[in-house]
Design an enzyme around this catalytic site. Structure first.
Site: not given
Ligand code: XBP
Ligand code: MG
Length: 253
Positions: A10, A12, A53, A56
């Protein structure tokens, strides 16, 4: 006996603590540039992280009455501008990798184990992080970059992990997910993977009862905190490759 052959990371919260000082700041800059009054403070952003997302997340805030209603096209444009703001923040070098991430990535690479990425974030945001935090060569080292809208359903749905597995022809029983959140863990587990979690400030109180190991961080110079260790791994002052392998084959210690 299963053998660890593939690790899917993963991004983020796992490779880097991007949410509070990266994505959140970029959303707020984009809101300001679009003439919107709404700002996401640290607390309310933590609540909105239940939705994965960026587009979202904006839709959820609209539904909850935080933001004024916007058309789909406006949400897409707002999010595209947020991504540009985020890329600039990353290029400034403001968001470092989490402790131990580079050490473990390199140890795994040197052992010839396949690595890839399975993330909810937008490809452009992922590419910025690889380029500026990891280094260009990682575009070639990662065997798959599964990101954003490449799948219909984002985490906690299994789709992004299933997509990455299919791209690699990888066996779920030989694949490990590295995650930081409950949604990410649910996604990995629904795809049939083992899962190691490094918590962060936003995720430390979430439910990780299905995870195979939960730690405060992978560990570099300081000792880590072990928060859940159902496989009873030994000598966890930092997470090393042999610990990850032992999740598949307990004879490895
Ligand atoms: C990460 C997310 C992403 C980021 C923002 O979740 O939910 O939406 O917060 O990125 P994970 P975007 O670590 O579970 O993948 O704005 O590009 O969507
Ligand atoms: Mg994450």
């Amino acid at each position: 006996m299963d053998v660890l052959k593939t690790i899917l990371w993963d991004v983020d919260g796992t490779l880097a603590d991007t949410e509070r000082d990266g994505h959140r700041v970029a959303f707020n800059t984009a809101f300001e540039k679009a003439g919107l009054q709404r700002r996401w403070d640290e607390l309310c952003y933590g609540d909105l992280l239940k939705v994965t997302g960026g587009k979202e997340r904006i839709r959820c805030d609209i539904q909850q009455g935080g933001m004024p209603p916007l058309s789909d096209a406006d949400i897409v444009a707002l999010h595209a501008d947020k991504t540009v703001c985020y890329q600039a923040l990353i290029a400034e070098g403001r968001i470092p990798l989490r402790p131990g991430v580079r050490r473990l990535l390199e140890e795994v690479r040197d052992a010839g184990i396949i690595q890839g990425v399975a993330t909810t974030t937008t490809p452009a945001a992922l590419h910025a992080l690889i380029e500026h935090c990891l280094g260009h060569e990682w575009f070639d080292i990662f065997a798959v970059l599964a990101a954003g809208d490449i799948v219909a359903n984002k985490k906690p749905a299994p789709d992004v992990y299933t997509y990455a597995l299919n791209q690699l022809g990888a066996d779920p029983n030989a694949t490990l997910a590295m995650e930081d959140s409950e949604n990410g863990t649910l996604s990995a587990k629904a795809a049939g993977l083992r899962c190691v979690v490094t918590v962060n400030a936003y995720t430390k109180k979430q439910n990780f009862s299905d995870a195979d190991l939960v730690v405060s961080e992978l560990g570099d110079k300081t000792n880590i905190q072990v928060l859940a260790n159902p496989h009873q791994l030994n000598n966890l002052s930092q997470v090393r490759l042999h610990h990850l392998q032992a999740l598949f084959d307990p004879s490895i210690v």
